[in-house]
Design an enzyme around this catalytic site. Structure first.
Site, PDB file in Angstrom:
ATOM      1  N   PHE A 123       6.190  51.398  31.001  1.00  0.00           N
ATOM      2  CA  PHE A 123       6.750  50.167  31.286  1.00  0.00           C
ATOM      3  C   PHE A 123       5.458  49.103  31.146  1.00  0.00           C
ATOM      4  CE2 PHE A 123       7.958  46.634  33.999  1.00  0.00           C
ATOM      5  CZ  PHE A 123       9.059  46.442  33.903  1.00  0.00           C
ATOM      6  N   SER A 132       0.123  39.353  38.659  1.00  0.00           N
ATOM      7  CA  SER A 132       0.947  38.968  39.761  1.00  0.00           C
ATOM      8  C   SER A 132       2.037  37.995  39.156  1.00  0.00           C
ATOM      9  CB  SER A 132       0.270  38.303  40.753  1.00  0.00           C
ATOM     10  OG  SER A 132      -0.961  39.467  41.488  1.00  0.00           O
ATOM     11  N   GLN A 333     -15.079  58.838  56.359  1.00  0.00           N
ATOM     12  CA  GLN A 333     -15.859  58.843  57.417  1.00  0.00           C
ATOM     13  C   GLN A 333     -15.890  59.869  57.979  1.00  0.00           C
ATOM     14  OE1 GLN A 333     -17.271  55.882  57.537  1.00  0.00           O
ATOM     15  NE2 GLN A 333     -18.521  56.161  59.236  1.00  0.00           N
ATOM     16  N   HIS A 335     -15.712  62.788  56.887  1.00  0.00           N
ATOM     17  CA  HIS A 335     -16.467  64.016  56.132  1.00  0.00           C
ATOM     18  C   HIS A 335     -17.847  63.303  55.793  1.00  0.00           C
ATOM     19  CE1 HIS A 335     -12.604  65.215  54.942  1.00  0.00           C
ATOM     20  NE2 HIS A 335     -13.003  66.271  54.326  1.00  0.00           N
ATOM     21  N   GLY A 336     -18.335  62.202  56.449  1.00  0.00           N
ATOM     22  CA  GLY A 336     -19.824  61.790  56.179  1.00  0.00           C
ATOM     23  C   GLY A 336     -20.119  61.885  54.800  1.00  0.00           C
ATOM     24  N   GLY A 337     -21.363  62.073  54.632  1.00  0.00           N
ATOM     25  CA  GLY A 337     -21.806  62.329  53.106  1.00  0.00           C
ATOM     26  C   GLY A 337     -20.979  63.189  52.190  1.00  0.00           C
ATOM     27  N   GLU A 360       2.377  47.551  40.956  1.00  0.00           N
ATOM     28  CA  GLU A 360       3.796  47.115  41.506  1.00  0.00           C
ATOM     29  C   GLU A 360       3.808  46.030  42.470  1.00  0.00           C
ATOM     30  OE1 GLU A 360       5.680  48.986  39.756  1.00  0.00           O
ATOM     31  OE2 GLU A 360       4.450  50.764  39.414  1.00  0.00           O
TER      32      GLU A 360
HETATM   33  C1  LIG Z   1      -4.391  51.934  37.420  1.00  0.00           C
HETATM   34  C2  LIG Z   1      -3.412  50.734  37.127  1.00  0.00           C
HETATM   35  C3  LIG Z   1      -2.119  51.156  36.749  1.00  0.00           C
HETATM   36  C4  LIG Z   1      -1.410  50.252  36.157  1.00  0.00           C
HETATM   37  N1  LIG Z   1      -0.094  50.283  35.578  1.00  0.00           N
HETATM   38  C5  LIG Z   1       0.801  49.432  35.137  1.00  0.00           C
HETATM   39  C6  LIG Z   1       1.807  49.711  34.046  1.00  0.00           C
HETATM   40  O1  LIG Z   1       2.222  50.774  33.946  1.00  0.00           O
HETATM   41  N2  LIG Z   1       2.525  48.653  33.608  1.00  0.00           N
HETATM   42  C7  LIG Z   1       2.371  47.221  33.990  1.00  0.00           C
HETATM   43  O2  LIG Z   1       2.962  46.546  33.452  1.00  0.00           O
HETATM   44  N3  LIG Z   1       1.246  47.063  34.701  1.00  0.00           N
HETATM   45  C8  LIG Z   1       0.262  48.018  35.190  1.00  0.00           C
HETATM   46  N4  LIG Z   1      -0.847  47.611  36.008  1.00  0.00           N
HETATM   47  C9  LIG Z   1      -1.168  46.268  36.146  1.00  0.00           C
HETATM   48  C10 LIG Z   1      -0.851  45.901  37.555  1.00  0.00           C
HETATM   49  O3  LIG Z   1       0.647  45.821  37.795  1.00  0.00           O
HETATM   50  C11 LIG Z   1      -1.462  44.802  38.041  1.00  0.00           C
HETATM   51  O4  LIG Z   1      -2.929  44.849  37.974  1.00  0.00           O
HETATM   52  C12 LIG Z   1      -1.026  43.885  39.177  1.00  0.00           C
HETATM   53  O5  LIG Z   1       0.167  43.386  39.106  1.00  0.00           O
HETATM   54  C13 LIG Z   1      -2.060  42.858  39.924  1.00  0.00           C
HETATM   55  O6  LIG Z   1      -2.357  41.986  38.727  1.00  0.00           O
HETATM   56  P1  LIG Z   1      -3.642  41.451  38.199  1.00  0.00           P
HETATM   57  O7  LIG Z   1      -4.562  42.886  38.020  1.00  0.00           O
HETATM   58  O8  LIG Z   1      -3.590  40.675  36.937  1.00  0.00           O
HETATM   59  O9  LIG Z   1      -4.298  40.753  39.507  1.00  0.00           O
HETATM   60  P2  LIG Z   1      -4.082  38.950  39.648  1.00  0.00           P
HETATM   61  O10 LIG Z   1      -2.587  38.715  39.516  1.00  0.00           O
HETATM   62  O11 LIG Z   1      -5.083  38.467  38.750  1.00  0.00           O
HETATM   63  O12 LIG Z   1      -4.539  39.138  41.426  1.00  0.00           O
HETATM   64  C14 LIG Z   1      -5.706  39.047  41.666  1.00  0.00           C
HETATM   65  C15 LIG Z   1      -5.680  38.794  43.086  1.00  0.00           C
HETATM   66  O13 LIG Z   1      -5.307  37.415  43.573  1.00  0.00           O
HETATM   67  C16 LIG Z   1      -4.090  37.906  44.320  1.00  0.00           C
HETATM   68  N5  LIG Z   1      -3.299  36.895  44.077  1.00  0.00           N
HETATM   69  C17 LIG Z   1      -2.688  36.530  42.994  1.00  0.00           C
HETATM   70  N6  LIG Z   1      -1.677  35.536  43.238  1.00  0.00           N
HETATM   71  C18 LIG Z   1      -1.710  35.316  44.383  1.00  0.00           C
HETATM   72  C19 LIG Z   1      -0.912  34.520  45.192  1.00  0.00           C
HETATM   73  N7  LIG Z   1       0.096  33.518  44.848  1.00  0.00           N
HETATM   74  N8  LIG Z   1      -1.004  34.535  46.550  1.00  0.00           N
HETATM   75  C20 LIG Z   1      -2.226  35.122  47.290  1.00  0.00           C
HETATM   76  N9  LIG Z   1      -2.937  35.902  46.400  1.00  0.00           N
HETATM   77  C21 LIG Z   1      -2.540  36.360  45.130  1.00  0.00           C
HETATM   78  C22 LIG Z   1      -3.726  39.245  44.278  1.00  0.00           C
HETATM   79  O14 LIG Z   1      -3.167  39.671  45.220  1.00  0.00           O
HETATM   80  C23 LIG Z   1      -4.951  39.933  44.216  1.00  0.00           C
HETATM   81  O15 LIG Z   1      -5.674  40.213  45.037  1.00  0.00           O
HETATM   82  C24 LIG Z   1      -1.615  48.577  36.340  1.00  0.00           C
HETATM   83  C25 LIG Z   1      -2.742  48.265  37.239  1.00  0.00           C
HETATM   84  C26 LIG Z   1      -3.396  49.428  37.427  1.00  0.00           C
HETATM   85  C27 LIG Z   1      -4.845  49.278  38.056  1.00  0.00           C
END
Ligand SMILES: Cc1cc2nc3c(=O)[nH]c(=O)nc-3n(C[C@H](O)[C@H](O)[C@H](O)COP(=O)(O)OP(=O)(O)OC[C@H]3O[C@@H](n4cnc5c(N)ncnc54)[C@H](O)[C@@H]3O)c2cc1C
Length: 385
Positions: A123, A132, A333, A335-337, A360
């Site tokens: 996806f 986000s 925690q 498990h410590g080290g 997600e």
């Molecule tokens: C291991 C892994 C697998 C993934 N797999 C997929 C995948 O299969 N397909 C796919 O499409 N994506 C995938 N992703 C992407 C993932 O969905 C995004 O990383 C996630 O949606 C967060 O977006 P970002 O990393 O751009 O963080 P950002 O949106 O930049 O957010 C950074 C921080 O700001 C906060 N923030 C942002 N907006 C607001 C707001 N309005 N109010 C308060 N706080 C806010 C967030 O909560 C977060 O703490 C994956 C990511 C990882 C790490």
């Protein structure tokens, strides 16, 4: 287990539990450390039916109800987050979304192949500057001679490096549309993302689209419905899977915590005899029961096709991932080290739990969705004058 499941459902969950213990757990450390997903495990997952777990039987699926699927996801999540991730992406995000919004031809083409494990789906929504705020995607499409031409880059796509096809979300000005795109089309390339905290065996990748020509019948759902229908459906299914998978990490962390604390001796007695250690176990027990109750409630609402199921799924995802992180942290925690050492599985649980608070929809995004629902539901009614 409990009286909300039939004997048949319980028997199936026990079968998956045994499969998870014998065939998934045994591979999880290696896949995490070596950064790959075992192809033989993909074959075994399809043989046992999990790659088509919720798909209707007419398409070769098991047609599991949401609760049974949830419990199975917990069992797999206990052993291996990469395997749970494959189920989340392939079954929940991709398969269930095609089943919900795909044309009959698309369902006939993709779903049976997915259930057999002949085709793996990924996806592709996120990008370098879009997480986000998913509506901000920059990947574009234009229409030309009844075909679509896609350009752009996707980032952090789980299984992007090995999937046979992707659901890709792209835009044409304000119109956002989803496409089912085969990876072997000209102009597509992928690049693995290394150095991740978790999901190291999930082939997380960048995907590049350079003038990729896509036939018109690859549009998923209606043109322009890519965000409202496709993304929202996919994320709802994905969140449900993550909620149960997080519960799996929490449960596994608790079990490892108890096992270690019951053996480890300091100051001439087993550490489990200390009330401060018991405090962490008591908290973990309570949080897990609360998270399971939320997951079950979301599952029951999904089973009854209750419109509130979406927000209950968000609450389950938010809470389960939060407590998975807390309990995995406490397990380290205790498990410590040794908790900081990859000989013990809690080190991996700790890394994997963090990922679930981010994917997600991050915890902050879930909080906002839940708050908006609460504000609507519980704000005092305005007096009419
Ligand atoms: C291991 C892994 C697998 C993934 N797999 C997929 C995948 O299969 N397909 C796919 O499409 N994506 C995938 N992703 C992407 C993932 O969905 C995004 O990383 C996630 O949606 C967060 O977006 P970002 O990393 O751009 O963080 P950002 O949106 O930049 O957010 C950074 C921080 O700001 C906060 N923030 C942002 N907006 C607001 C707001 N309005 N109010 C308060 N706080 C806010 C967030 O909560 C977060 O703490 C994956 C990511 C990882 C790490």
């Amino acid at each position: 287990m409990n009286n909300i499941l039939s004997q048949e459902q319980e028997t199936f969950i026990s079968k998956i539990s045994m499969f998870s213990e014998q065939e998934v757990k045994t591979r999880s450390k290696d896949m995490d450390e070596q950064g790959y997903f075992d192809e033989n495990l993909i074959r075994r997952l399809s043989e046992i039916g999990l790659l088509g777990a919720t798909f209707p039987k007419e398409y070769g699926g098991l047609e599991l109800d949401p609760l049974t699927y949830g419990y199975c996801t917990e069992e797999i999540g206990k052993s291996c987050s990469n395997t749970r991730a494959l189920m989340t992406v392939h079954v929940s995000l991709v398969g269930e979304t095609i089943l919900r919004w795909g044309s009959q031809e698309q369902k006939n083409e993709w779903i049976p192949q997915m259930a057999r494990g002949d085709k793996i789906g990924a996806f592709a929504l996120s990008e370098e500057n879009t997480g986000s705020n998913a509506k901000g995607i920059a990947t574009t499409y234009i229409e030309k001679h009844n075909k679509f031409i896609i350009n752009g880059e996707k980032k952090f796509i789980s299984f992007g490096d090995i999937a046979d096809f992707f659901i890709v979300i792209a835009r044409n000005n304000q119109e956002i549309t989803a496409f089912i795109i085969e990876r072997d089309l000209e102009g597509i390339s992928t690049e693995p993302i290394k150095g991740l905290l978790g999901s190291r065996g999930s082939h997380v990748s960048k995907i590049y689209f350079n003038n990729v020509v896509v036939p018109a019948d690859r549009v998923l759902g209606l043109r322009g419905s890519g965000f409202t229908y496709i993304v929202n459906t996919a994320l709802d299914h994905g969140r449900y899977s993550i909620a149960w998978g997080a519960l799996g990490i929490a449960q596994a962390s608790l079990e490892e915590m108890i096992k270690y604390a019951s053996k480890r001796e300091q100051f001439g007695k087993r550490i489990v005899e200390n009330q401060l250690i018991q405090g962490m176990i008591g908290d973990a027990m309570t949080h897990i029961h609360a998270a399971r109750a939320l997951c079950i409630e979301a599952g029951l609402k999904r089973r009854n096709q209750d419109t509130d199921s979406i927000i209950h799924t968000s609450m389950a995802k938010y809470y389960s991932s939060k407590i998975a992180m807390e309990i995995a942290t406490d397990a380290v925690q205790v498990h410590g080290g040794n908790g900081c050492y990859n000989t013990f599985p809690v080190e991996r649980f700790f890394r994997e739990a963090k990922i679930l608070e981010i994917i997600e929809g991050t915890s902050q995004i879930q909080q906002q969705l839940i708050a908006q629902y609460g504000l609507k539901k519980y704000s005092p009614r305005k007096t009419l004058i």
